[in-house]
Design a protein around this motif. Structure first.
Motif, mmCIF file in Angstrom:
data_model
loop_
_atom_site.group_PDB
_atom_site.id
_atom_site.type_symbol
_atom_site.label_atom_id
_atom_site.label_comp_id
_atom_site.label_asym_id
_atom_site.label_seq_id
_atom_site.Cartn_x
_atom_site.Cartn_y
_atom_site.Cartn_z
ATOM 1 N N ALA A 30 0.850 -1.189 0.000
ATOM 2 C CA ALA A 30 0.000 0.000 0.000
ATOM 3 C C ALA A 30 0.884 1.236 0.000
ATOM 4 C CB ALA A 30 -0.908 0.009 1.233
ATOM 5 N N LYS A 31 0.310 2.336 -0.440
ATOM 6 C CA LYS A 31 1.003 3.627 -0.366
ATOM 7 C C LYS A 31 0.399 4.416 0.774
ATOM 8 C CE LYS A 31 2.613 4.534 -5.031
ATOM 9 N NZ LYS A 31 2.560 5.495 -6.149
ATOM 10 N N ARG A 38 5.050 -2.079 3.076
ATOM 11 C CA ARG A 38 4.573 -3.466 3.214
ATOM 12 C C ARG A 38 3.798 -3.570 4.516
ATOM 13 N NH1 ARG A 38 8.002 -7.804 1.945
ATOM 14 N NH2 ARG A 38 8.053 -8.049 4.174
ATOM 15 N N PHE A 39 2.600 -4.163 4.430
ATOM 16 C CA PHE A 39 1.707 -4.226 5.573
ATOM 17 C C PHE A 39 1.123 -5.621 5.714
ATOM 18 C CE2 PHE A 39 1.854 0.065 4.070
ATOM 19 C CZ PHE A 39 1.845 0.851 5.207
ATOM 20 N N ILE A 40 0.879 -6.023 6.943
ATOM 21 C CA ILE A 40 0.112 -7.240 7.202
ATOM 22 C C ILE A 40 -1.359 -6.854 7.141
ATOM 23 C CG2 ILE A 40 -0.580 -8.874 9.003
ATOM 24 C CD1 ILE A 40 2.294 -8.922 9.945
ATOM 25 N N LEU A 41 -2.163 -7.669 6.486
ATOM 26 C CA LEU A 41 -3.610 -7.495 6.465
ATOM 27 C C LEU A 41 -4.150 -8.242 7.679
ATOM 28 C CD1 LEU A 41 -5.815 -6.361 4.433
ATOM 29 C CD2 LEU A 41 -6.138 -8.741 3.824
ATOM 30 N N ASP A 42 -4.742 -7.519 8.617
ATOM 31 C CA ASP A 42 -5.149 -8.128 9.881
ATOM 32 C C ASP A 42 -6.581 -7.760 10.230
ATOM 33 O OD1 ASP A 42 -5.422 -9.125 12.449
ATOM 34 O OD2 ASP A 42 -3.542 -8.277 13.194
ATOM 35 N N GLU A 88 -3.406 4.461 -0.186
ATOM 36 C CA GLU A 88 -3.796 3.970 -1.504
ATOM 37 C C GLU A 88 -3.428 2.498 -1.589
ATOM 38 O OE1 GLU A 88 -2.572 6.587 -4.883
ATOM 39 O OE2 GLU A 88 -1.606 7.704 -3.264
ATOM 40 N N ILE A 89 -4.391 1.698 -1.973
ATOM 41 C CA ILE A 89 -4.155 0.277 -2.232
ATOM 42 C C ILE A 89 -4.606 0.060 -3.667
ATOM 43 C CG2 ILE A 89 -4.674 -2.086 -1.558
ATOM 44 C CD1 ILE A 89 -5.333 -0.951 1.275
ATOM 45 N N VAL A 119 7.655 -5.869 8.317
ATOM 46 C CA VAL A 119 6.637 -5.019 7.697
ATOM 47 C C VAL A 119 6.712 -3.611 8.271
ATOM 48 C CG1 VAL A 119 5.062 -6.910 7.158
ATOM 49 C CG2 VAL A 119 4.872 -5.746 9.365
ATOM 50 N N ASP A 120 6.083 -2.685 7.546
ATOM 51 C CA ASP A 120 6.039 -1.289 7.980
ATOM 52 C C ASP A 120 4.846 -1.020 8.881
ATOM 53 O OD1 ASP A 120 8.290 -0.527 6.349
ATOM 54 O OD2 ASP A 120 6.949 -0.681 4.623
#
Length: 148
Positions: A30-31, A38-42, A88-89, A119-120
């Motif tokens: 994602a921005k 970089r992100f974990i989807l949780d 933004e994704i 991840v960020d």
């Protein structure tokens, strides 16, 4: 019968790929404030979060917070908040996103100890609800509803 992809496309959803990590988490790119991360989807995280170490990287403006964070084996962690952020994704966008900032070191240590990359931050239920997200676990993707 129409496929899920075709059905959701007609409903103005966009498909975003997810990467399954070595720790069995879904990761998403994602921005945040026009900077890619970089992100974990949780789905279990109530808020979207970013690590303290990424405040400057994402041009965040931290403010004091009384919120205490908990999760992934840690509790009662100090937090800051940052408001008026843009996420933004792919083609999906949201302005005025409030982020919770806290120390993600324990999360990233757990990831790297299992040969996954750090991840960020974490994309939480706040963003997923706003995007009317639909996760396709089998196809490793998430569908996000475009604004009308």
């Amino acid at each position: 019968m129409s496929s899920l992809k075709n059905f959701l496309k007609k409903k103005k959803y966009t498909k975003t790929p997810l990467t399954l990590t070595a720790t069995n988490h879904f990761e998403i790119t994602a921005k945040l404030n026009n900077i890619t991360g970089r992100f974990i989807l949780d789905t279990g995280a109530s808020n979207t979060c970013v690590g303290f170490d990424k405040i400057d990287f994402f041009n965040l403006t931290p403010k004091a917070s009384k919120i205490k964070a908990a999760g992934a084996g840690a509790t009662n962690m100090e937090t800051l908040i940052s408001t008026k952020n843009k996420i933004e994704i792919l083609d999906w966008k949201m302005n005025k996103l409030k982020l919770v900032l806290f120390d993600l070191q324990h999360v990233n240590e757990a990831l790297t100890s299992h040969n996954a990359l750090p991840v960020d931050g974490i994309i939480g239920a706040d963003v997923l609800k706003k995007a009317k997200a639909i996760i396709d676990y089998d196809k490793k993707c998430v569908y996000l509803k475009q604004k009308a």
